[in-house]
Design a protein around this motif. Structure first.
Motif, PDB file in Angstrom:
ATOM      1  N   THR A   1       0.831  -1.142  -0.073  1.00 49.56           N
ATOM      2  CA  THR A   1      -0.051  -0.103   0.101  1.00 49.56           C
ATOM      3  C   THR A   1       0.995   1.408   0.100  1.00 49.56           C
TER       4      THR A   1
ATOM      5  N   SER B   1       4.097   3.690  -1.344  1.00 52.29           N
ATOM      6  CA  SER B   1       4.531   4.552  -2.601  1.00 52.29           C
ATOM      7  C   SER B   1       5.316   3.265  -3.569  1.00 52.29           C
ATOM      8  N   ILE B   2       6.339   2.610  -3.059  1.00 50.44           N
ATOM      9  CA  ILE B   2       6.916   1.507  -3.869  1.00 50.44           C
ATOM     10  C   ILE B   2       5.951   0.375  -4.287  1.00 50.44           C
TER      11      ILE B   2
ATOM     12  N   GLN C   1       0.558  -2.224   6.962  1.00 48.26           N
ATOM     13  CA  GLN C   1       0.497  -2.106   8.372  1.00 48.26           C
ATOM     14  C   GLN C   1      -1.151  -1.752   8.558  1.00 48.26           C
ATOM     15  N   ASN C   2      -1.560  -0.583   8.156  1.00 43.21           N
ATOM     16  CA  ASN C   2      -2.900  -0.135   8.507  1.00 43.21           C
ATOM     17  C   ASN C   2      -3.849   0.004   7.493  1.00 43.21           C
ATOM     18  N   ASN C   3      -3.212   0.251   6.331  1.00 44.87           N
ATOM     19  CA  ASN C   3      -4.368   0.512   5.172  1.00 44.87           C
ATOM     20  C   ASN C   3      -4.981  -0.571   4.761  1.00 44.87           C
TER      21      ASN C   3
ATOM     22  N   GLU D   1      16.869  -0.102   4.963  1.00 49.99           N
ATOM     23  CA  GLU D   1      17.036  -0.102   6.484  1.00 49.99           C
ATOM     24  C   GLU D   1      17.390  -1.281   6.846  1.00 49.99           C
TER      25      GLU D   1
ATOM     26  N   ASP E   1      16.219   0.920  -5.081  1.00 53.55           N
ATOM     27  CA  ASP E   1      16.802   2.116  -4.962  1.00 53.55           C
ATOM     28  C   ASP E   1      17.161   2.682  -6.156  1.00 53.55           C
TER      29      ASP E   1
ATOM     30  N   GLY F   1       7.077   8.201   0.235  1.00 49.72           N
ATOM     31  CA  GLY F   1       6.403   7.840   1.463  1.00 49.72           C
ATOM     32  C   GLY F   1       7.163   8.958   2.193  1.00 49.72           C
TER      33      GLY F   1
END
Ligand code: NAP
Length: 382
Positions: free
Chosen positions: A11, A13-14, A37-39, A124, A148, A203
């Motif tokens: 959900t 941007s990527i 996660q939430n959407n 990360e 990236d 994001g």
């Protein structure tokens, strides 16, 4: 051969751009699992549209809502950390790792262990556990293909067969929204200004990282693992047009560059289709219309994190985990209007100097150090 694909962070941007790439390559991919996660609304509508076999919603309290939204379909629903790991390990050919932050580490490692190739957007993970990930990938004969745009560019032009002929990697940086803002004004910039990246639509977390240039610092660490080079062989150069996505300089003085429009669908398509190339609907770059391409030295005084990262790498894994974790906490605090823009780097610097732990040898140890640094950084914020 149809590729089985799961998208971690579908959900975001990527994630959304990955599905845009799938739209014009539908016969090439079969969607296995999608996560968020939430959407939950967007996740469930994506799952129905792309006939996913499974979804995983990180926030367990949204499991019931997902059940309601997918009632009548036979899409499997899982939730929480275990759900994310299950989604990542579903017998995929390739997994798009596009969860933001260290939250992506466990699912990405699970995908590597399952033998799927990784299209890696989540930098990360590599910053915090690069050696563990790279070793596991090589044991499992898994390719990590960077998404990236800079690393994807380097991946396309790097001579992996003759690495000793590479003189240096030149990472380009747009310079972010504050490239021309004076150092005195930086303390007054707002969250809205920081989120307004001049070239890329991304994001929230990576947009703030681009504004502090932490994003470029994290990318130096990412490049060390992806290309197995010392950080001294990585140079940063500011290129505001974001057309040259990065370069590799060879010992004979030749510099190879990869160019393209500023659109993440290009590196995503390359990573998903590697080693092939497939036509995209992204408008082609018209160099004649590009009046100039400019390059500058970064401003190391205004963006001190670009120097700090070299010491962080020299100090090893524990400091890298701390560097990332303190940044995640500080960026959250800035986005919640708890600290000033210039406090982000101060909090990272103060927090990292307080960390002490033996080098981690497992992902659980990495996550313990991450927990420790988050507590330290929160202390500085409050
Ligand atoms: N955006 C870019 O152009 C770009 C370019 C290069 C690299 N990257 C890297 O790609 C990664 C994703 O960036 P993004 O810009 O796509 O981020 P984003 O738009 O914020 O999306 C993040 C995704 O991760 C999910 N997520 C957030 N927190 C989570 C958690 N704790 N557990 C599980 N899932 C979680 C989000 O779900 P919800 O939507 O439900 O919150 C969303 O699907 C980052 O590591 C970034 O550095 C991004």
């Amino acid at each position: 051969m149809v590729k089985k694909l799961s998208i971690l962070g579908a959900t975001g941007s990527i994630g959304v751009n990955t599905l845009n790439v799938i739209d014009y390559n539908q016969s090439e991919f079969e969607i296995q699992a999608l996560t968020a996660q939430n959407n939950v609304e967007l996740l469930c509508s994506q799952a129905l549209k792309y006939q996913a076999k499974m979804i995983a919603i990180g926030n367990e309290s949204l499991y019931k809502k997902a059940k309601e939204l997918l009632s009548g379909s036979d899409i499997k629903i899982t939730a929480g950390d275990e759900g994310l790991v299950e989604a990542a390990s579903l017998g995929n050919d390739i997994v798009m790792s596009a969860i933001v932050g260290i939250a992506g580490l466990k699912p990405t490692m699970a995908a590597i262990k399952s033998g799927a190739n990784i299209a890696l957007a989540n930098k990360e993970c590599l910053v915090c556990a690069g050696n563990l990930m790279v070793n596991k990938a090589s044991e499992s004969d898994v390719k990590i293909i960077p998404v990236d745009s800079e690393h994807n560019a380097i991946y396309q032009i790097y001579d992996f067969d003759n690495p000793n002929q590479v003189d240096k990697i030149i990472l380009t940086a747009s310079g972010g929204p504050f490239r021309t803002t004076s150092i005195d004004q930086l303390q007054f910039v707002t969250k809205e200004q920081a989120l307004l990246h001049p070239k890329w639509n991304m994001g929230a977390k990576i947009s703030i990282d681009s504004a502090t240039m932490m994003n470029k610092a994290l990318e130096v660490i990412e490049a060390c693992y992806l290309f197995d080079v010392h950080h001294q062989k990585i140079e940063i150069i500011v290129h505001p047009e974001s057309i040259v996505h990065s370069m590799v300089s060879y010992i004979d003085g030749s510099i190879l560059a990869q160019l393209g429009t500023t659109n993440m669908c290009n590196p995503i398509s390359y990573a998903l289709n590697w080693p092939r190339r497939i036509a995209t609907t992204v408008p082609k770059l018209d160099l004649a219309k590009q009046s100039k391409l400019s390059f500058f030295e970064p401003d190391y005084i205004k963006f001190p994190v670009l120097k700090m990262v070299r010491d962080i790498i020299d100090n090893g894994m524990v400091h890298q985990i701390a560097f990332n974790g303190a940044n995640e906490i500080a960026v959250d605090a800035f986005l919640s209007n708890k600290i000033k823009f210039t406090d982000i780097i101060k909090i990272i610097d103060q927090s990292v100097s307080k960390i002490s732990a033996p080098p981690p040898t497992t992902i659980d140890e990495v996550l313990m150090i991450d927990k420790q640094i988050r507590e330290i950084a929160l202390h500085y914020i409050t």
